[in-house]
Design a protein around this motif. Structure first.
Motif, PDB file in Angstrom:
ATOM      1  N   ASN A   1       1.241   2.850 -10.176  1.00  0.00           N
ATOM      2  CA  ASN A   1       1.883   4.167 -10.128  1.00  0.00           C
ATOM      3  C   ASN A   1       3.120   4.230 -11.021  1.00  0.00           C
ATOM      4  O   ASN A   1       3.948   3.326 -11.042  1.00  0.00           O
TER       5      ASN A   1
ATOM      6  N   GLU B   1       2.425   1.871  -3.400  1.00  0.00           N
ATOM      7  CA  GLU B   1       1.514   2.432  -4.401  1.00  0.00           C
ATOM      8  C   GLU B   1       1.496   3.957  -4.375  1.00  0.00           C
ATOM      9  O   GLU B   1       0.968   4.590  -5.299  1.00  0.00           O
TER      10      GLU B   1
ATOM     11  N   LEU C   1       2.593  -2.582  -9.937  1.00  0.00           N
ATOM     12  CA  LEU C   1       1.784  -1.529  -9.332  1.00  0.00           C
ATOM     13  C   LEU C   1       1.432  -0.464 -10.375  1.00  0.00           C
ATOM     14  O   LEU C   1       2.182  -0.245 -11.326  1.00  0.00           O
TER      15      LEU C   1
ATOM     16  N   LYS D   1       0.829  -1.211   0.000  1.00  0.00           N
ATOM     17  CA  LYS D   1       0.000   0.000   0.000  1.00  0.00           C
ATOM     18  C   LYS D   1       0.861   1.258   0.000  1.00  0.00           C
ATOM     19  O   LYS D   1       0.562   2.228  -0.700  1.00  0.00           O
TER      20      LYS D   1
END
Length: 244
Positions: A197, A121, A195, A118
């Motif tokens: 991003n 990200e 991911l 998390k």
């Protein structure tokens, strides 16, 4: 007699015009370029064939070598061109186009069960990677230049980085779509994830040797590449290799 003399004077020009433009590639760089029993395949090969061979009508040859050798061949005038990231050193012996051949984003690959996923990200810059253990392979020029301030476990080849990550000996890889292609090809997509991003982006350009007779055609190459981006040809070529 005068016409005969003129004919013989024109022969060298005609021969030179018919000489193919010799492109060299990294021979183990799927899906961008690879050698299969002496024949080159890949995204870059198809783009060159379409842009230079078909649209400009210049005969081309495609040959693959270990990457350092391929670059040396252009530097020494044995080959005409390659496609890659511009660097100060490459600019000393090539002229480089202004229109990118391909562009791609760099993202994070990590374990699907990584407890830090998390927070990863939220990463949007290379600077933020200093807090993590990163792995990559020797010879990745972008990583060697851009991850100098990051803790990196360098491995001998790209195929080694995926099991290294799966074994949790590092937190992440900075990956392009090509790295994701290898991850899937080698069977690691059930254990690793990409991911969403974006950390950075990279562009590859046409680099033509300063000793090449084609160095003065750079404006033509740029014009055709721009046309191929606008009409969607380059996107279609890339997707033909990345789709399932």
């Amino acid at each position: 007699m005068r016409l005969l003399v003129l004919f013989f004077l024109l022969i060298p020009t005609l021969v030179t015009a018919a000489e193919p433009m010799h492109f060299v590639y990294y021979d183990n760089y799927r899906p961008r370029s690879w050698n299969d029993n002496g024949t080159m395949h890949g995204i870059l090969v198809d783009i060159v064939e379409e842009a230079v061979g078909k649209r400009l009508g210049i005969p081309v040859t495609h040959t693959g070598y270990p990457w350092k050798r391929a670059q040396l061949m252009v530097k020494e005038g044995i080959a005409d061109a390659f496609i890659t990231m511009p660097t100060a050193e490459r600019r000393t012996y090539t002229v480089i186009g202004v229109e990118p051949v391909i562009e791609f984003a760099l993202r994070i690959v990590t374990q699907k069960d990584n407890p830090k996923i998390k927070e990863m990200e939220l990463i949007t810059s290379i600077e933020q990677l200093k807090e993590y253990e990163v792995t990559d392979y020797l010879g990745n020029g972008w990583a060697e230049r851009n991850l100098k301030e990051v803790t990196v476990q360098w491995l001998p080849e790209i195929d080694k980085i995926f099991p290294f990550l799966v074994e949790k000996r590092a937190d992440l890889i900075v990956a392009s779509k090509r790295t994701a292609y290898d991850m899937k090809r080698l069977g690691y997509e059930s254990q690793l994830t990409i991911l969403p991003n974006k950390l950075s982006s990279v562009s590859f350009y046409l680099c033509v040797g300063k000793n090449s007779p084609y160095k003065d055609r750079l404006n033509d190459f740029d014009r055709i590449l721009k046309e191929m981006h606008e009409d969607g040809t380059i996107d279609r070529i890339e997707e033909s290799y990345y789709r399932d």
